[in-house]
Motif scaffolding. Sequence first.
Motif, PDB file in Angstrom:
ATOM      1  N   LEU A  77      59.268  20.892  49.249  1.00  0.00           N
ATOM      2  CA  LEU A  77      60.022  21.718  48.301  1.00  0.00           C
ATOM      3  C   LEU A  77      60.083  23.167  48.757  1.00  0.00           C
ATOM      4  CD1 LEU A  77      59.009  20.398  44.771  1.00  0.00           C
ATOM      5  CD2 LEU A  77      61.158  20.102  45.976  1.00  0.00           C
ATOM      6  N   ASP A  78      59.012  23.644  49.380  1.00  0.00           N
ATOM      7  CA  ASP A  78      59.038  25.026  49.893  1.00  0.00           C
ATOM      8  C   ASP A  78      60.185  25.208  50.884  1.00  0.00           C
ATOM      9  OD1 ASP A  78      56.859  25.677  48.372  1.00  0.00           O
ATOM     10  OD2 ASP A  78      55.399  25.498  50.009  1.00  0.00           O
TER      11      ASP A  78
ATOM     12  N   ALA B 265      65.862  21.022  43.012  1.00  0.00           N
ATOM     13  CA  ALA B 265      64.821  20.002  43.094  1.00  0.00           C
ATOM     14  C   ALA B 265      63.489  20.567  42.630  1.00  0.00           C
ATOM     15  CB  ALA B 265      64.696  19.516  44.539  1.00  0.00           C
ATOM     16  N   GLY B 266      62.794  19.802  41.768  1.00  0.00           N
ATOM     17  CA  GLY B 266      61.492  20.217  41.287  1.00  0.00           C
ATOM     18  C   GLY B 266      61.519  21.113  40.073  1.00  0.00           C
TER      19      GLY B 266
ATOM     20  N   ILE C 295      66.617  17.184  52.855  1.00  0.00           N
ATOM     21  CA  ILE C 295      65.187  17.419  52.648  1.00  0.00           C
ATOM     22  C   ILE C 295      64.730  16.881  51.300  1.00  0.00           C
ATOM     23  CG2 ILE C 295      63.503  19.263  52.204  1.00  0.00           C
ATOM     24  CD1 ILE C 295      64.949  20.867  54.389  1.00  0.00           C
ATOM     25  N   THR C 296      65.532  17.078  50.267  1.00  0.00           N
ATOM     26  CA  THR C 296      65.115  16.665  48.924  1.00  0.00           C
ATOM     27  C   THR C 296      65.252  15.166  48.694  1.00  0.00           C
ATOM     28  OG1 THR C 296      67.311  17.303  48.077  1.00  0.00           O
ATOM     29  CG2 THR C 296      65.525  18.910  47.868  1.00  0.00           C
ATOM     30  N   ARG C 297      65.687  14.406  49.707  1.00  0.00           N
ATOM     31  CA  ARG C 297      65.650  12.942  49.600  1.00  0.00           C
ATOM     32  C   ARG C 297      64.237  12.419  49.855  1.00  0.00           C
ATOM     33  NH1 ARG C 297      68.651  12.913  46.370  1.00  0.00           N
ATOM     34  NH2 ARG C 297      68.581  15.173  46.606  1.00  0.00           N
TER      35      ARG C 297
END
Length: 511
Positions: A264-265, A56-57, A473-475
């Motif tokens: 993201l961290d 992600a990212g 988390i990445t949702r």
Amino acid sequence: MTAPALAPTPTLSADQAAAHDRIAEVLREMGVDIDDGTLLPPREGESAVLAITGKAGSGKTLLLAQLVTALKAAGVEIVSGDYESRRRRDRRTLAVLAPTNKAASVLRFRGVPATTIHRILYTPVYDPIYERLAEWLAGDGKGDRPEVPGLTDIQMDRALEFFRQHPSMPAALGTAGLRGSDFITGWKRREEPLDIGFIDESSMLDDRQFDDLREIFPMLVLFGDPAQLAPVGQSGTMAFERLPAAQRMHLSRVHRQTADNPILDLAHALADPALEFHDFEQMVQDAARHDDRVVWAERVESDLMARSPVLVWRNATRVRLITAFRAAHGAPDFELLPGEPLICDGIELPLKHRKKRIDLEARGLIKGAQVIYLGAGRRPGFSRLHVMGAEDPQLSASSIVRIEKPDLEEPFIPYAATMGATFLHGAAVTIHKAQGSQWPDVQVFAPDLYAAAQAGRSEAGQPLWKRLAYVAITRAETRLMWVVRNRLSRPTGPLRVDDLKAGSTLALESD
């Protein structure tokens, strides 16, 4: 909601530029040169498959968007799945696809014209009269204006102006006062191949879908996240992981919201093999103290569950949360309230109703689709529904709604047809089902992830709790709520549907 225009082209990082150049090289070999804008007719017998992977990212969507812009500038036509002009031998086309309506809508909101895989596998059959109108709209109103019984020039001009701004043929025809049953007579499986296919969220592809796509597209580029969960039944392996190393490019640098994004961290911290669950929770709590984009939550917020489901690992947790949500809203066992969220669990129709199955799926009722219940339909067993992320979201369909309860082995069915689209309640979903979707605010039920950590299970060589946590988390687009207690807040108001985009309501017969 109108999709924003693509921002000015940013500078690509070294790994993005290398992937861009590799794809451009393969496109050139396939007869499409995005550097000098030359197009050659498709070449028989040539094929290519590439994969762009990254967490992600890492800039996968940015790279995809830039490639789409370059292909459009070179004269490649975008195939949306709504309507295709008559095929020309020299035409070069691109389809940008995602496994679900929600994933496709995320791309569309970022300015990338995307549709679902199913919408490309099955194409609409138009009534001949309205096909002439569709050709006129697709040609930007050039040529002779078709004569369509019952339509005035004002209605046709309205449809043309809409199509210029929003290239959805059913929606454009809808502005002229037409319903889907007026101009679409059915659906058929695609017989002729297309050209270039970009597949986002390809970690969700199963082997059958991948094989179907390879039959249709001589060139495929898969964009996927190897840290997500593999499709059920794939033994933890994703489609792009089976490709030779020379056909895979990995983006390692993180780009998206790089300005101190705590969400993201946290997601990338999970890559540390020495990280234990209690250490990770301490990181979440520390982040919540310093940034309101991370919330250490003592309870589930019921107001959010109507549009953004709580993400869980265990089915038993999902059922308990749904039961609590319905009780908090005073929902009776024998009926649904308008505004209750549902998840499509498939289509239950016998083989003789294959065409009707295609109709339902083409309208967005594919497995995993998020739906909001709007109320009972005009016919017994029918429901009025809003399909989240669909371009023409509101429809009426025969429905079978199953609601599980903690004390019952079999779900109860408060409202049902004898056959049609099947639904589970959507106030809470498993993290696996959440893949491909994003929401502004996401609630993750942390006790379930702790249970996964205690179970000691692994998937593809990584602790399962870490893969679950990463996907969950990445949702989150803007705010992550890490729920640590088994509590539910009281709703601040009743369920609502007035915030949903209105659209034409299309009746889909299933009996």
